[in-house]
Design an enzyme around this catalytic site. Structure first.
Site, PDB file in Angstrom:
ATOM      1  N   GLY A 170       0.799  -1.220   0.000  1.00 46.93           N
ATOM      2  CA  GLY A 170       0.000   0.000   0.000  1.00 46.93           C
ATOM      3  C   GLY A 170       0.831   1.270   0.000  1.00 46.93           C
ATOM      4  O   GLY A 170       2.007   1.278   0.378  1.00 46.93           O
ATOM      5  N   VAL A 172       0.716   3.887   1.885  1.00 52.62           N
ATOM      6  CA  VAL A 172       1.154   4.400   3.187  1.00 52.62           C
ATOM      7  C   VAL A 172       1.719   3.285   4.065  1.00 52.62           C
ATOM      8  O   VAL A 172       1.808   3.430   5.280  1.00 52.62           O
ATOM      9  CB  VAL A 172       0.006   5.129   3.912  1.00 52.62           C
ATOM     10  CG1 VAL A 172      -0.322   6.435   3.210  1.00 52.62           C
ATOM     11  CG2 VAL A 172      -1.229   4.249   4.036  1.00 52.62           C
ATOM     12  N   CYS A 173       2.096   2.178   3.438  1.00 50.43           N
ATOM     13  CA  CYS A 173       2.688   1.067   4.187  1.00 50.43           C
ATOM     14  C   CYS A 173       4.189   1.039   3.945  1.00 50.43           C
ATOM     15  O   CYS A 173       4.653   1.183   2.812  1.00 50.43           O
ATOM     16  CB  CYS A 173       2.069  -0.254   3.761  1.00 50.43           C
ATOM     17  SG  CYS A 173       2.549  -1.628   4.818  1.00 50.43           S
ATOM     18  N   ILE A 174       4.955   0.874   5.013  1.00 51.84           N
ATOM     19  CA  ILE A 174       6.418   0.828   4.899  1.00 51.84           C
ATOM     20  C   ILE A 174       6.967  -0.477   5.476  1.00 51.84           C
ATOM     21  O   ILE A 174       8.103  -0.537   5.923  1.00 51.84           O
ATOM     22  CB  ILE A 174       7.068   2.048   5.591  1.00 51.84           C
ATOM     23  CG1 ILE A 174       6.595   2.175   7.051  1.00 51.84           C
ATOM     24  CG2 ILE A 174       6.774   3.328   4.816  1.00 51.84           C
ATOM     25  CD1 ILE A 174       7.306   3.282   7.819  1.00 51.84           C
ATOM     26  N   THR A 175       6.150  -1.529   5.421  1.00 55.42           N
ATOM     27  CA  THR A 175       6.562  -2.825   5.965  1.00 55.42           C
ATOM     28  C   THR A 175       7.856  -3.314   5.334  1.00 55.42           C
ATOM     29  O   THR A 175       8.768  -3.769   6.027  1.00 55.42           O
ATOM     30  CB  THR A 175       5.450  -3.866   5.755  1.00 55.42           C
ATOM     31  OG1 THR A 175       4.291  -3.467   6.499  1.00 55.42           O
ATOM     32  CG2 THR A 175       5.893  -5.239   6.220  1.00 55.42           C
TER      33      THR A 175
END
Length: 325
Positions: A170, A172-175
């Protein structure tokens, strides 16, 4: 195994068989109901709230209400009183078990329950699936998130009625940056990989940047597509509105961000500003029209016809035409 993502793939058109694109039907049967589109807004605080959930349900769109700062029983009861579909999220903590129990003992129940944690291939998810199946056997259980065929097979065997595929793709995901793991950058390949072993529906979750990516997701095996950033930033969106250089923006942040959690601990999300896009109904209408066009390019009349088209991979070692793979 081929590695590609949405920007690396184009679908190949077939002979058009309709007089007008409006003849094409983009609706989908998912669980016990049929919905207008194979699209669901991400269950995030800056994407939907109770008001938007009610509007979506009343207009035959699928939704999954988020689980943050929400009285789930009161929400479910309100939806029942209005004759609307009840679709909620659940974690795997003791409080989440209590929510399931309250829905069961009150008789309110739920039509759809999405077990929604960052790494869904876990014993905690297996236990929650079993608990829901025992307490609310009529509920359609969606579980995730996963990114491998092994994980998908396990979730299906544990009793999930559908799985959510996507770990960290996504906006806004920084996994992948924080952990080194995920499907960011190859989400479409992960979807294809998982769909090959799936016997139940898949929700493709994350990485959708354009409306055409919805058609690509369906082509590679998704029954439903979860979208965050394209649904954030509307006039109705629950995020705060800010003005920058005379232009209006809405805040949009990940569920695992410190903005959502209220603390900086195990953070795998970030906050961005999305330009205000107008009204949600207009975006959904445009998505529907674009998906109808996609079906017409596929030479079909219904959503499933998208799965019959060939595709090309643009550039790289895997470049070339692929026939019905």
């Amino acid at each position: 195994m081929e590695i590609f993502d949405y920007d690396n793939v184009l679908l190949l058109p077939r002979q058009c068989r309709v007089e007008s694109r409006s003849e094409c039907d983009p609706s989908v049967e998912f669980g016990p109901r049929r919905f207008k589109l194979p699209v669901v807004p991400a269950n995030m605080k800056t994407v939907l709230d109770e008001r938007i959930a009610r509007w979506l349900a009343a207009n035959d769109y699928f939704y999954v209400m988020h689980r943050f700062d929400l009285d789930a029983l009161a929400f479910a009861r309100s939806m029942r009183e209005q004759g609307l579909c009840v679709s909620i999220s659940s974690g795997v903590k003791p409080a989440d078990y209590a929510v399931i129990d309250s829905l069961a003992t009150s008789g309110v129940g739920a039509d759809y329950i999405t077990i929604d944690i960052a790494h869904g291939h876990a014993e905690s998810v297996r236990r929650m699936i079993a608990h829901i199946k025992q307490r609310l056997p009529e509920a359609f259980v969606i579980a995730g998130n996963v990114g491998t065929p092994e994980a998908l097979i396990d979730l299906e065997n544990w009793g999930a009625d559908a799985t959510k595929v996507g770990i960290g793709p996504g906006k806004v995901c920084i996994t992948r940056l924080k952990t080194g793991f995920g499907t960011g950058g190859w989400q479409l390949s992960a979807l294809k990989w998982c769909a090959r072993v799936a016997t139940k529906p898949i929700i493709a979750d994350g990485g959708i940047r354009h409306h055409g990516d919805i058609a690509k997701s369906v082509r590679f095996g998704a029954a439903m597509v979860m979208v965050g950033s394209l649904f954030a930033g509307h006039e109705e969106s629950p995020g705060d509105t800010v003005e920058v250089d005379g232009r209006l923006y809405k805040e949009y942040y990940g569920s695992a961000s410190d903005f959502n959690k209220g603390e900086y601990k195990h953070v795998e999300g970030k906050r961005i500003l999305e330009p205000v896009k107008g009204r949600l109904a207009d975006t959904l209408r445009e998505m529907r029209e674009d998906l109808q066009s996609s079906i017409s390019y596929a030479g079909g009349r219904q959503l499933s016809d998208l799965r019959r088209v060939n595709y090309v991979i643009l550039g790289g070692e895997n470049a070339g035409e692929h026939l019905l793979m």
